[in-house]
Enzyme design. Structure first.
Site, mmCIF file in Angstrom:
data_model
loop_
_atom_site.group_PDB
_atom_site.id
_atom_site.type_symbol
_atom_site.label_atom_id
_atom_site.label_comp_id
_atom_site.label_asym_id
_atom_site.label_seq_id
_atom_site.Cartn_x
_atom_site.Cartn_y
_atom_site.Cartn_z
ATOM 1 N N PRO A 123 0.779 -1.242 0.000
ATOM 2 C CA PRO A 123 0.000 0.000 0.000
ATOM 3 C C PRO A 123 0.811 1.293 0.000
ATOM 4 O O PRO A 123 0.763 2.081 0.948
ATOM 5 C CB PRO A 123 -0.839 -0.137 1.274
ATOM 6 N N CYS A 124 1.516 1.550 -1.085
ATOM 7 C CA CYS A 124 2.292 2.786 -1.178
ATOM 8 C C CYS A 124 1.388 4.015 -1.199
ATOM 9 O O CYS A 124 1.840 5.123 -0.905
ATOM 10 C CB CYS A 124 3.216 2.760 -2.387
#
Length: 160
Positions: A123-124
């Site tokens: 989850p950047c």
């Protein structure tokens, strides 16, 4: 690396291209162009397709997939740290750099974040500027905002 298979799935943010083989999912990208979605999905990519679908329906907060992204040791370390940011939460690039033990590495951390090959699963999109601003996102800031809103809304659906 063994031969890669790819599939294309429709998501609320565009077509997702998923690459992988028996060793795991190596990349998930969001495409800006329309391509036909896959009619057949190899067994080893079924779980990725099902989990992405469940995530977008608001039924999944933590992915449980065998991942096999290609990257340097440092990139792998950053991606592991990204995976530890809880659903519905955010952290800054500075906080992430500190967590990795070197706040001066903020640019290197941001660069590794930008090279994340596993859209949504790693989850950047949960990394923001120290001032709370939405900063750089390979998929576009409108998609980053959508993902953050999606995660915040689904965590507050049940009030009663």
């Amino acid at each position: 690396m063994k031969n890669q298979n790819q599939i294309f799935l429709k998501t609320p943010l565009g077509i997702a291209k998923i690459n992988g083989n028996e060793n795991g999912v190596s990349s998930i990208q969001i495409l800006d162009e329309e391509v036909p979605t896959s009619k057949e999905i190899p067994d080893f990519l079924q779980s990725a397709a099902q989990q992405l679908d469940a995530y977008f329906k608001g039924n999944l907060q933590v992915f449980d997939l065998t991942l096999n992204p290609e990257g340097t040791a440092f990139q792998q370390k950053v991606w592991k740290a990204l995976s530890e940011i809880p659903y519905g939460k955010t952290c800054s690039y500075l906080e992430l750099s500190r967590k990795l033990g070197d706040e001066k590495a903020i640019r290197a951390v941001a660069s590794a974040n930008g090279k994340n090959p596993l859209w949504v699963v790693i989850p950047c999109h949960r990394v923001i500027g120290s001032d709370g601003s939405l900063t750089g996102y390979a998929g576009g800031l409108q998609r980053k905002q959508w993902l953050l809103n999606h995660e915040n809304n689904t965590s507050q659906l049940s009030m009663f």
